[in-house]
Scaffold this motif. Structure first.
Motif: not given
Length: 384
Positions: A112-132
């Motif tokens: 919720t912002g200082q203006d009283g309005k709400q915004v979503p928390v959304e997003g994605k990321f991926t971690t590395l995949q080792p060869k071994a």
């Protein structure tokens, strides 16, 4: 009213109506309704949204400007929430645990912002995949009590290419100041030893932050390692081959001198070679073989190994006539049954064994050879 006047009245009235219609139909339109202001709260992420190949040990954080989080959560592929901490001011959240390899993580929640309005928390990321992922072990293990020459050894299941990166992840803390260094004895083993023997009764803590470390060629550390152990009393075994005695010193004082027989002096294959070794293992019964010299399954008691070349301190009651007089063993240090038991009961893994006066010396190739190297030779094997 005359017809002419009536026509003039209708003409005037029509002009008035036309003027009104012109004003209402052709004039400027009413002002458009104003668009609602955008919410002022701004959510950002570290790593950024849609980031890929993220190291699982990298900082993971969500931050909101001009507002506060009402709720925030990071979940893995299985929908399990990642442990983390919301700041007291509600403006940031940070993961408190390392992430997994090759996983996708999803943000959710709202702010919720200082203006009283709400915004979503959304997003994605991926971690590395080792060869071994490469497993490592550390020795000594927790709660061990070891001798004053004991090295710290970290061994790996596969050869390490980026030795500098791995070495930088290793740390040794001691209860008293001790000068020491890491040295790579092979592509799969790095040891730490003090410049001189450990001070007696030192407490040692080892930390190997290897998870997330790149070993090179796509290999990464499987897990972090730790160990805490203690150095025992200062016991040194001194074997001067020509004296036919094995001397034991403890805390700077001689506590025993045992009649002994060392390796045959005139056969290099049977010498007890010069060098500083450590007690590597202890066995109440050891079965010995030496095909070169034609013996198999020889049973000896109270055996303390000090070289992987094949040298032990052990009982050889059958050789009692030579003890204290003649060196005729196949490289081991022979003692009487009583003396071997007496020494065995005092020995710790990691006690130094110093052999001098022999016709030959041990090449630095048989594990453990840490103390066969000078300090300059040792530090030259560091990768950093």
């Amino acid at each position: 009213m005359s017809g002419s006047k009536l026509r003039l009245l209708w003409t005037a009235l029509a002009g008035t109506i036309a003027a009104v219609l012109l004003i209402s139909g052709c004039g400027s339109s009413a002002p458009e309704a104003q668009k609602p202001a955008e919410p002022v709260a701004e959510v950002s992420f570290e790593p950024g949204a849609d980031a890929g190949d993220v190291n699982p040990t990298a900082p993971v954080k969500a931050t909101v400007e001009k507002g506060k989080f009402d709720s925030v959560q990071l979940t893995n592929d299985d929908g399990k929430a990642v442990e983390g901490q919301l700041a007291p001011d509600g403006k940031s959240w940070q993961a408190s645990v390392a992430l997994g390899y090759g996983k996708t993580y999803t943000w959710s929640g709202q702010a919720t912002g200082q203006d009283g309005k709400q915004v979503p928390v959304e997003g994605k990321f991926t971690t590395l995949q080792p060869k071994a992922t490469v497993r490592a072990t550390v020795n000594p293990t927790d709660d061990a009590e070891v001798g004053i020459a004991m090295p710290i050894s970290v061994k790996f299941d596969k050869p390490v290419q980026d030795k500098a990166a791995v070495q930088k992840a290793l740390n040794v803390q001691t209860s008293v100041p001790v000068e020491g260094a890491w040295a790579w004895l092979s592509d799969q083993q790095v040891d730490w030893r003090p410049k001189d023997y450990w001070p007696a009764h030192t407490h040692v803590s080892v930390s190997a932050k290897l998870y997330g470390v790149s070993y090179g060629d796509g290999d990464y550390g499987m897990a972090d390692l730790t160990s805490e152990f203690n150095i025992g009393r200062a016991q040194i075994v001194k074997g001067a081959v020509g004296t036919h005695q094995l001397v034991v010193e403890r805390d700077g004082k001689q506590v025993a001198s045992y009649a002994a027989s060392y390796g045959e002096e005139y056969d290099p294959g049977r010498n007890t070679p010069n060098g500083t070794y450590i007690i590597m293992e202890k066995n109440p019964v050891e079965i010995m073989d030496n095909p070169r010299y034609g013996y198999h399954d020889v049973r000896k008691t109270w055996a303390a190994r000090f070289s992987n070349h094949g040298e032990f301190i052990h009982e050889n009651q059958e050789n009692a006539a030579a003890l204290g007089k003649v060196n005729n063993s196949h490289g081991c240090i022979n003692l009487s049954a009583a003396d071997a038991k007496s020494y065995y009961d005092t020995a710790l893994i990691g006690d130094p064994v110093e052999i001098t006066g022999s016709a030959s010396s041990m090449p630095p190739q048989f594990d453990v050879y840490d103390w066969l190297l000078s300090w300059d030779q040792w530090t030259a094997k560091s990768a950093v």
